[in-house]
Scaffold this active site. Sequence first.
Site, short mmCIF file in Angstrom:
data_model
loop_
_atom_site.label_atom_id
_atom_site.label_comp_id
_atom_site.label_asym_id
_atom_site.label_seq_id
_atom_site.Cartn_x
_atom_site.Cartn_y
_atom_site.Cartn_z
N TYR A 1 0.84 -1.20 0.00
CA TYR A 1 0.00 0.00 0.00
C TYR A 1 0.88 1.25 0.00
O TYR A 1 1.87 1.33 0.73
CB TYR A 1 -0.95 0.02 1.21
CG TYR A 1 -2.09 -0.98 1.11
CD1 TYR A 1 -2.40 -1.64 -0.08
CD2 TYR A 1 -2.87 -1.28 2.22
CE1 TYR A 1 -3.44 -2.55 -0.14
CE2 TYR A 1 -3.93 -2.19 2.16
CZ TYR A 1 -4.20 -2.82 0.96
OH TYR A 1 -5.23 -3.73 0.89
N ASN B 1 -8.20 -12.68 -2.44
CA ASN B 1 -8.42 -12.85 -3.88
C ASN B 1 -8.19 -14.28 -4.36
O ASN B 1 -7.81 -14.50 -5.50
CB ASN B 1 -7.52 -11.88 -4.67
CG ASN B 1 -7.73 -10.44 -4.26
OD1 ASN B 1 -8.83 -9.93 -4.33
ND2 ASN B 1 -6.68 -9.79 -3.78
N GLY C 1 -15.10 0.78 -4.84
CA GLY C 1 -13.97 1.69 -5.06
C GLY C 1 -14.43 3.12 -5.26
O GLY C 1 -13.79 3.91 -5.94
#
Lengths: 303, 303, 303
Positions: free
Chosen positions: C57, C163, C218
């Site tokens: 990140y 994921n 998002g």
Amino acid sequence: MIPRFKLSPSGPEVSALAYGLWRLADDPAGTSTARVREKIETCLEVGVTTMDHADIYGLYTCEGLFGRMLREAPQLRDRMEIVTKCGINVPCAHRPGVHARNYDTTGPAIERCVDRSLRELNTDRIDVLLIHRPDWLTSAEETARGLQRVVQAGKVRSVGVSNYTTHQFALLAHFLGRVPVTNQVEVSLLRMDAIYDGTLDQCQAAGVHPMAWSPLGGGRLLSGHDEASARTRTALARVSADLGVSAEQVALAWVTMLPSRPQVVIGTNQPSRIRDAAGGARLVLSREQWYALWEAAQGRNIP
Amino acid sequence: MIPRFKLSPSGPEVSALAYGLWRLADDPAGTSTARVREKIETCLEVGVTTMDHADIYGLYTCEGLFGRMLREAPQLRDRMEIVTKCGINVPCAHRPGVHARNYDTTGPAIERCVDRSLRELNTDRIDVLLIHRPDWLTSAEETARGLQRVVQAGKVRSVGVSNYTTHQFALLAHFLGRVPVTNQVEVSLLRMDAIYDGTLDQCQAAGVHPMAWSPLGGGRLLSGHDEASARTRTALARVSADLGVSAEQVALAWVTMLPSRPQVVIGTNQPSRIRDAAGGARLVLSREQWYALWEAAQGRNIP
Amino acid sequence: MIPRFKLSPSGPEVSALAYGLWRLADDPAGTSTARVREKIETCLEVGVTTMDHADIYGLYTCEGLFGRMLREAPQLRDRMEIVTKCGINVPCAHRPGVHARNYDTTGPAIERCVDRSLRELNTDRIDVLLIHRPDWLTSAEETARGLQRVVQAGKVRSVGVSNYTTHQFALLAHFLGRVPVTNQVEVSLLRMDAIYDGTLDQCQAAGVHPMAWSPLGGGRLLSGHDEASARTRTALARVSADLGVSAEQVALAWVTMLPSRPQVVIGTNQPSRIRDAAGGARLVLSREQWYALWEAAQGRNIP
């Protein structure tokens, strides 16, 4: 030499590359026994010992061409593992009773195919028999019983499948009482479905090496005109130059490096390309090279 | 007569064809008790003993039409198996508390639906209760407990599902502590997903007969104007002529022959078509005919 | 206060909302220690105790910004659970050895990442370490061994994934000898795949709470110009007005109400929005509201 491994915990030892015979009848240099023998001896010399047949290759003629060679050089038989496949019926002179395309993986059909393959190949046993395609009309239990019979009869050493989904694989395993020794599926830089859809995960969990057919995308990877092929070719050329190996070796290594460790089926009729492929059998790409090839093939960054 | 089998190892014995009541309220010949009885007696006479209901059919009216007939002819009840479904709420006069479409498969909802279905159908038990659609908002554990309660109360003999994915089916089985007795899904020459996506494989592994709804593609197969329907119709006509049976019989046989042996749901309001379908219930296509129909429907050769 | 639950039977207790740090470096109000601390203290004050990091990140900078704050206020550490992720390599100043994007979840890579994350975060343990993305080039067995090592070393308390497909999740669980404590996947009104493809079913069966990233698509859900966003926004506004809560609270509740009870990751840099989200953490939509939102997002009635 080419690495060797057991195809599965209960399967035969095989070479990391298999030689695919599906174009044996299409060799521009002919199908004489001498020519066939030249290619097979090249394979054995470089350590490619697994011969990947199917009854239907060359419209039911390739096994016979191979068997004619084996009759002349029977000493070669013990130096190789013979894989063949059954279950596809296509109307032609060699299938007189067949009037329309169909799949048949019932017990009697399996037994008939095995007997014919043994005769054509001029051998007394098939090392690995694969169901060529899922046959939507036959129960997995029926197919499993047919496979067990040809194994019990000593005609077939071990059994596997080809082009099966994970559900079909699990279902057949359930009725077989054991895991098929492989699932031969299409895998290449241009065909990654098996990487995502669980097919290779299932093999990894069972300790089964999948077999990868068309690792060069059926030739498209090296000569296709579509964008994905062109992009991938450019990336292959870069890695190839960096490592001083052929683009084909890089493309094959991309598949063999997958964690399920696929046995890759090469299908060339050129002895020089057999040697080239074998020369790259221990090639290891860097992680960055592998993912760069993925990105080139997919036309996008990894997520 | 029509073949019979146990729907699953723990399920009821049923007929290979089920009669679907979803169009009961739309019969051009009316919904009189006499008319309903005419159709049901035709079914029973030819051996179609499974009645496939859902609370929502006819916007919550079909069960009642059927029950009115059963009140008049209660002796018919023991000659049939009643399947019904619950879980879909649609606003209408019969669902006064419902203001927007939703699924509800919580325990209380299941119990409420079952009580209403028993009343409407005028019977003391439901042979097979199906969850009509996966309800994404209810935990499988909650649904399983609701299903167990209606079974323990003696109101429902066995429970299954409809339109479930393999994951949803396995999850409910996990919490039920047993396999649902069926998964009723759409299967026809025009809708083959369940053949490929594991749905029918899962049934085969569990010894469960799926139920196939819309085996004629909701009518499209016999009268649709799209290319796939037209191609398939031509192929059906050929097989139909070869065997001297109706095209509809061929289309139904195509589904019943699948190795999971689906119980096929026919939904006609015409007694003559019930008789016709029943007449073909033992029809067996040749393997070549079956695959030729696949190819016509798909518009391509088998791979 | 915000509900709390165990992430999985063997996982830590967490808050129903997690705070995502992926935009920490992009805060228009800056990245000073005071600013970071303001946001984290807001989280802790309202009961959002799970901090969702990843080494990557802010291109490997966010963990460091957070750790700088923790060094100043070490007493905060015991009031939170730290989740972080490893496995993605992107070339930049913080990854000097990396020349091309790749995933690396080999044992040594996991150990290296964990050591760096501990240093950057200025802590002595990671509560939950997630594999950030499936790494197609590493065997699940190798990854499992790496994960076990960092747990045995006391650096990591529990391990999960992000994921992952159902096949990848099952495969890693097989080699880990236990179920990953979570699978962090994208779930929102605009991204429902995990609801249908078995991902959430698998979690439900294992008693594992998935983590849901991008629960607002998002940002698209609240400000996107595409048709699906616009339709959903209209429906959110209606529910929001009916319940007297914010549209964002409704959108988050839509995810938290899923039967697998996802831990939802909110990623805002505005303390006021942290408070708002927390204020809605116990919000329960009616079944009709939930399905109406589904219909708006999908642009069709439920089937």
